[in-house]
Design an enzyme around this catalytic site. Sequence first.
Site, PDB file in Angstrom:
ATOM      1  N   GLU A 205       0.835  -1.205   0.000  1.00 51.21           N
ATOM      2  CA  GLU A 205       0.000   0.000   0.000  1.00 51.21           C
ATOM      3  C   GLU A 205       0.871   1.257   0.000  1.00 51.21           C
ATOM      4  O   GLU A 205       0.839   2.074   0.926  1.00 51.21           O
ATOM      5  CB  GLU A 205      -0.953  -0.007   1.196  1.00 51.21           C
ATOM      6  CG  GLU A 205      -1.950  -1.158   1.121  1.00 51.21           C
ATOM      7  CD  GLU A 205      -3.082  -1.073   2.135  1.00 51.21           C
ATOM      8  OE1 GLU A 205      -2.889  -0.468   3.197  1.00 51.21           O
ATOM      9  OE2 GLU A 205      -4.151  -1.623   1.863  1.00 51.21           O
ATOM     10  N   GLU A 392      -5.298  -8.339  -1.274  1.00 46.76           N
ATOM     11  CA  GLU A 392      -5.966  -8.215   0.038  1.00 46.76           C
ATOM     12  C   GLU A 392      -7.437  -7.947  -0.201  1.00 46.76           C
ATOM     13  O   GLU A 392      -7.786  -7.101  -1.033  1.00 46.76           O
ATOM     14  CB  GLU A 392      -5.413  -7.042   0.846  1.00 46.76           C
ATOM     15  CG  GLU A 392      -4.125  -7.294   1.527  1.00 46.76           C
ATOM     16  CD  GLU A 392      -3.709  -6.145   2.445  1.00 46.76           C
ATOM     17  OE1 GLU A 392      -4.583  -5.524   3.080  1.00 46.76           O
ATOM     18  OE2 GLU A 392      -2.502  -5.878   2.497  1.00 46.76           O
TER      19      GLU A 392
END
Length: 495
Positions: A205, A392
């Site tokens: 991220e 994810e």
Amino acid sequence: MNSHKFPEDFLWGGATAANQYEGGYREGGKGLNTSDVLTNGSHTVARRITWRNPDTGETGSTGMGFGAQMEVPEGAVLDVIDGEYYPSHVATDFYHHYKEDIALFAEQGFKCFRLSINWARIFPNGDDERPNQVGIDFYHSVFDECLKYGIEPLVTISHYETPLGLTNKYGGWLDRKVVDFYLNLCRVLFTEYRDKVKYWMTFNEINIMGMAPYMGGGLIKSDEQSKAQAAHHQFVASAKAVQLARELSPNAKVGMMVAYGVTYGETCNPADQLMVMEGSHWAHFYTDVQCRGKYPNYKLKEYERNGIDLQMEKDDLEILANGTVAFIGFSYYSTHVASAVKAAEQGGNFMAGVKNPYLEANAWGWQIDPTGLRIALNTLWERYELPLWIVENGLGFEDVLEEDGSIHDDYRIAYMKGHIESMADAINLDGVNLIGYTPWGCIDLVSAGTGEMRKRYGMIYVDRDDSGQGSLERRRKDSFYWYQKVIQSNGTELD
Ligand code: BG6
């Protein structure tokens, strides 16, 4: 129309990260990471970073820098202090359970397993001249164990952790030198594991730098100039890592990883739609740089307007252009609603928006939106035409352990089913090139946002609570068997 066909070689699996799963805090010569000085928190109490003044012995803590400056007094360093509980120290103890856990993943039929490298296990201080052999050996054993079952490792090089030494001594990713320390790590990884690991992602991220700079970059500053500079260093580091992999491990595929959000406008008021456009800029800045190899104009203009003065070295633009990624890994949990008139009220761990009346949310306010995933997949595919990997996705929930040891998590099954249907639609109806799916926290682990254990994502339950009590015993939840069937049928059996 729903068609649940998936490509023959589709990579079904699950995802974890060392800072939330591995534990083994001081074992095998591991140094401290930024995550090791993060306390627990809750839905209402924020996690904190602890510090100590080595001269006076004074100790204290500061917030993680969401919207406010972090406060670490002059002369103090970040450190573990007495009287605090740090959930990452044991986490759910992959360090001692990896054989058992990988056997469980194999039982489910995993084709791949996402994990991250604990940087301070390889370079205890971050700037050490030599790597720590015990740490290197640990990941050899982990990868061997995966390959024994035909499970392909998917490795995040840095997931929400920086060796604490790099934060205390250099201020984290704000200092250009950290690029070289990161490349030292990459050199070890690409050399040591070249025959064992094909898929890498450079930063988890990467866009989290904009919201949580301590987690994203080990920064103890949260002003816009520092975040932009640190992000630039990570872009350069990632692009150089791509080039290094070409040289040291030619079969490797190096991807990026982004927290992906779809933003809806609350109304057709053009002011709301303008916010949707800004949301798209927010969502695509990092992917634009890493997939197209250059800064997008909207960001350069924003920096100019805000007086941000990015320090670049003369070859940086060329490095970015020559280090674009091979695939896009992204996390997808929920969508957000932008309103020009209402204040944000609903969100995820680092993002917020107004409430969407068409969606349900979990107890932490994360809205459940499988259709948004199809939109996300289409948007990313149309924009970059690079292979996509959902690395994810999942539902944080307070599971109930029944007296007989079973866990009936039909809410999780319903969540995953909806999202897998959307994936199938994106592949079969829209022609998106999606190569894999690794739901988050396939085994229970510590929440990044709150430090809790009660916010569970796993299909495998781990006996551990918010205060660190529990036997660490593993138990199969209902979703374990359901996902096993999904994988066995290659996504055709979802009921
Ligand atoms: C992503 C992170 O933001 O979301 C993970 O990459 C994190 O590290 C996951 O755990 C879920 O968030 P949380 O705050 O519920 O753990």
